[in-house]
Design a protein around this motif. Structure first.
Motif, PDB file in Angstrom:
ATOM      1  N   ALA A 190       6.492  78.195  58.126  1.00 25.15           N
ATOM      2  CA  ALA A 190       5.801  79.418  57.738  1.00 25.15           C
ATOM      3  C   ALA A 190       5.592  79.410  56.234  1.00 25.15           C
ATOM      4  CB  ALA A 190       6.611  80.646  58.144  1.00 25.15           C
ATOM      5  N   VAL A 191       4.425  79.835  55.801  1.00 23.39           N
ATOM      6  CA  VAL A 191       4.050  79.769  54.389  1.00 23.39           C
ATOM      7  C   VAL A 191       3.475  81.107  53.939  1.00 23.39           C
ATOM      8  CG1 VAL A 191       2.451  78.712  52.749  1.00 23.39           C
ATOM      9  CG2 VAL A 191       3.584  77.286  54.470  1.00 23.39           C
ATOM     10  N   LEU A 192       3.954  81.600  52.805  1.00 24.09           N
ATOM     11  CA  LEU A 192       3.383  82.791  52.178  1.00 24.09           C
ATOM     12  C   LEU A 192       2.698  82.359  50.893  1.00 24.09           C
ATOM     13  CD1 LEU A 192       5.456  84.053  54.161  1.00 24.09           C
ATOM     14  CD2 LEU A 192       5.828  85.861  52.457  1.00 24.09           C
ATOM     15  N   ILE A 193       1.426  82.719  50.737  1.00 25.50           N
ATOM     16  CA  ILE A 193       0.673  82.354  49.540  1.00 25.50           C
ATOM     17  C   ILE A 193       0.040  83.593  48.931  1.00 25.50           C
ATOM     18  CG2 ILE A 193       0.194  80.012  50.330  1.00 25.50           C
ATOM     19  CD1 ILE A 193      -2.630  80.958  51.087  1.00 25.50           C
ATOM     20  N   PRO A 194      -0.117  83.630  47.601  1.00 26.14           N
ATOM     21  CA  PRO A 194      -0.839  84.745  46.983  1.00 26.14           C
ATOM     22  C   PRO A 194      -2.321  84.673  47.338  1.00 26.14           C
ATOM     23  CG  PRO A 194      -0.257  83.084  45.340  1.00 26.14           C
ATOM     24  CD  PRO A 194       0.397  82.668  46.611  1.00 26.14           C
ATOM     25  N   ALA A 240       7.373  80.208  49.897  1.00 25.39           N
ATOM     26  CA  ALA A 240       6.274  80.819  49.155  1.00 25.39           C
ATOM     27  C   ALA A 240       5.657  79.705  48.326  1.00 25.39           C
ATOM     28  CB  ALA A 240       6.787  81.932  48.250  1.00 25.39           C
ATOM     29  N   SER A 241       4.358  79.790  48.054  1.00 23.78           N
ATOM     30  CA  SER A 241       3.741  78.645  47.399  1.00 23.78           C
ATOM     31  C   SER A 241       2.478  78.994  46.644  1.00 23.78           C
ATOM     32  CB  SER A 241       3.417  77.574  48.454  1.00 23.78           C
ATOM     33  OG  SER A 241       2.873  76.415  47.857  1.00 23.78           O
ATOM     34  N   THR A 242       2.264  78.266  45.547  1.00 17.54           N
ATOM     35  CA  THR A 242       0.964  78.255  44.885  1.00 17.54           C
ATOM     36  C   THR A 242       0.115  77.099  45.419  1.00 17.54           C
ATOM     37  OG1 THR A 242       1.889  76.933  43.074  1.00 17.54           O
ATOM     38  CG2 THR A 242       1.813  79.339  42.765  1.00 17.54           C
ATOM     39  N   GLY A 243       0.658  76.348  46.387  1.00 15.20           N
ATOM     40  CA  GLY A 243      -0.140  75.318  47.044  1.00 15.20           C
ATOM     41  C   GLY A 243       0.608  74.054  47.408  1.00 15.20           C
ATOM     42  N   ALA A 293       5.732  86.964  46.645  1.00 12.69           N
ATOM     43  CA  ALA A 293       5.843  86.210  47.897  1.00 12.69           C
ATOM     44  C   ALA A 293       7.205  85.535  48.009  1.00 12.69           C
ATOM     45  CB  ALA A 293       4.724  85.174  47.980  1.00 12.69           C
ATOM     46  N   LEU A 294       7.711  85.007  46.893  1.00 13.43           N
ATOM     47  CA  LEU A 294       9.020  84.349  46.911  1.00 13.43           C
ATOM     48  C   LEU A 294      10.129  85.348  47.246  1.00 13.43           C
ATOM     49  CD1 LEU A 294      10.776  81.859  46.538  1.00 13.43           C
ATOM     50  CD2 LEU A 294      10.801  82.321  44.071  1.00 13.43           C
ATOM     51  N   LYS A 295      10.060  86.542  46.678  1.00 19.24           N
ATOM     52  CA  LYS A 295      11.064  87.568  46.993  1.00 19.24           C
ATOM     53  C   LYS A 295      11.062  87.899  48.484  1.00 19.24           C
ATOM     54  CE  LYS A 295      11.130  89.886  42.482  1.00 19.24           C
ATOM     55  NZ  LYS A 295      10.781  91.138  41.737  1.00 19.24           N
ATOM     56  N   ILE A 296       9.873  87.955  49.068  1.00 19.85           N
ATOM     57  CA  ILE A 296       9.775  88.255  50.500  1.00 19.85           C
ATOM     58  C   ILE A 296      10.403  87.136  51.325  1.00 19.85           C
ATOM     59  CG2 ILE A 296       8.177  88.575  52.424  1.00 19.85           C
ATOM     60  CD1 ILE A 296       6.272  89.927  50.371  1.00 19.85           C
ATOM     61  N   THR A 297      10.133  85.883  50.966  1.00 18.35           N
ATOM     62  CA  THR A 297      10.713  84.764  51.726  1.00 18.35           C
ATOM     63  C   THR A 297      12.235  84.760  51.599  1.00 18.35           C
ATOM     64  OG1 THR A 297      10.420  83.209  49.873  1.00 18.35           O
ATOM     65  CG2 THR A 297       8.680  83.290  51.526  1.00 18.35           C
ATOM     66  N   GLN A 298      12.742  85.118  50.436  1.00 10.74           N
ATOM     67  CA  GLN A 298      14.198  85.193  50.268  1.00 10.74           C
ATOM     68  C   GLN A 298      14.778  86.281  51.165  1.00 10.74           C
ATOM     69  OE1 GLN A 298      13.899  85.548  45.922  1.00 10.74           O
ATOM     70  NE2 GLN A 298      15.134  83.699  45.717  1.00 10.74           N
TER      71      GLN A 298
END
Length: 346
Positions: free
Chosen positions: A103-107, A82-85, A136-141
């Motif tokens: 794979a990247v999850l971003i807000p 998960a990332s802010t960038g 997003a971080l919770k989802i990646t975990q």
């Protein structure tokens, strides 16, 4: 001469073996620059650690080289974050170097376009989430628990191990510990890592730096003492409402007799312009360290004659929109020498 990365330079301090495949882009060895302006303004010796000169333009590369190397060693085929960038840019680049999927999850709508462009060009699969970074971080975990992927956010301990090498470099470049160490705080992994690096180097004969971390006022959960559901700040890299390394950051600041404080967006922009006037172009989050420095100086916390190091975490080209917003627009002229000379007030 080939530039060795942080794993090769600091192998004896890192959890690697001869069988660990080293995935490197030549990260580390970033300059430590004396700021004459800030030194004169504060009466202290102020140094700027230019982490934006890492390969993908941010400090994240120090930890990512190790996290991706270990993922490859363990047989992983896909890394996720998960990332802010900046994490997404770094993860995508190092995954590409290693031949891994990313794979990247971003807000959604909350990532500067310079960072998003990096993740995309390196081939990452990017998903915009209708929610915050923390969601997003919770989802990646959850995905790591249920699917064959390796999470490379700073909750991955190898990230912290790699990032601690920044402290080794500061010590080497100064020839000693600074009295003050100042840095932005978002997910709080970096202040955790630097304190770990300093303490591992210490033989007990010298005083370690006082660690000060600075959150944006609109995204200051550690300062407030509770998570911020909808964090907001121009400093997108630290727009985080529930840091994963919250307690470790508090431990670093408490054990070092430092602190975690908040600075406003106006203070951040002022510091951003101040650095630019000295030839240093950073993203907004980096300027939080200098805004915090000036805040400590104004309160008399920063001692005259002391040495302070500000960690400038990312390059200004990460978020070019802000530079355009706070700078004067270009002057338009006909292709005429006299008109242009007049415009330039020559």
């Amino acid at each position: 001469m080939i530039q060795p990365g942080v794993i090769e330079r600091y192998r004896r301090y890192l959890p690697v073996t001869d069988s660990t495949p080293v995935v490197s882009l030549g990260e580390g060895s970033t300059p430590l620059l004396l700021s004459r302006y800030l030194s004169e303004k504060t009466g202290a010796d102020i140094y700027l650690k230019l982490e934006g000169l890492n390969p993908t333009g941010s400090f994240k590369d120090r930890g990512m080289t190790l996290a991706v190397s270990k993922a490859l060693e363990e047989g992983s085929k896909t890394v996720i974050c998960a990332s802010t960038g900046n994490t997404s840019a770094s993860a995508a680049a190092y995954a590409a170097r290693a031949g891994l999927a990313c794979a990247v999850l971003i807000p959604k709508g909350k990532v500067a376009r310079g960072k998003l462009a990096q993740a995309l060009i390196h081939g990452a699969k990017v998903v915009e989430v209708d929610g915050s970074f923390d969601e997003a971080l919770k989802i990646t975990q959850g995905l790591e628990r249920s699917y064959p992927v390796t999470l490379v956010n700073s909750v991955n301990p190898f990230r912290i191990e790699g990032q601690k090498t920044g402290a080794f470099e500061v010590y080497e470049q100064l020839g000693r510990y600074p009295e003050y160490h100042l840095m932005p705080v978002g997910n709080a992994g970096n202040i955790t890592a630097y304190w770990k690096g300093y303490t591992e180097l210490s033989d007990g004969s010298s005083s370690l730096p006082r660690m000060f971390g600075f959150q944006a006022a609109g995204a200051a959960p550690i300062v407030l003492g509770h998570p911020v559901p909808e964090p907001e700040t121009i400093a997108t890299a630290i727009r985080i409402g529930n840091p994963a390394s919250w307690q470790q950051a508090l431990d670093a600041s408490t054990q070092s007799h430092g602190g975690i404080e908040a600075v406003t967006d106006d203070q951040i922009v002022d510091a951003y312009k101040m650095l630019a006037a000295e030839g240093v172009f950073v993203e907004a989050a980096s300027a939080a360290a200098v805004a915090g420095l000036l805040q400590l100086s104004a309160r008399g916390v920063l001692e005259k004659g002391a040495t302070a190091v500000c960690i400038l975490t990312g390059h200004g080209l990460k978020d070019p929109d802000l530079a355009s917003q706070v700078s004067s627009a270009p002057t338009r002229c006909e292709a005429d020498i006299d008109e242009i000379a007049a415009a330039l007030e020559l």
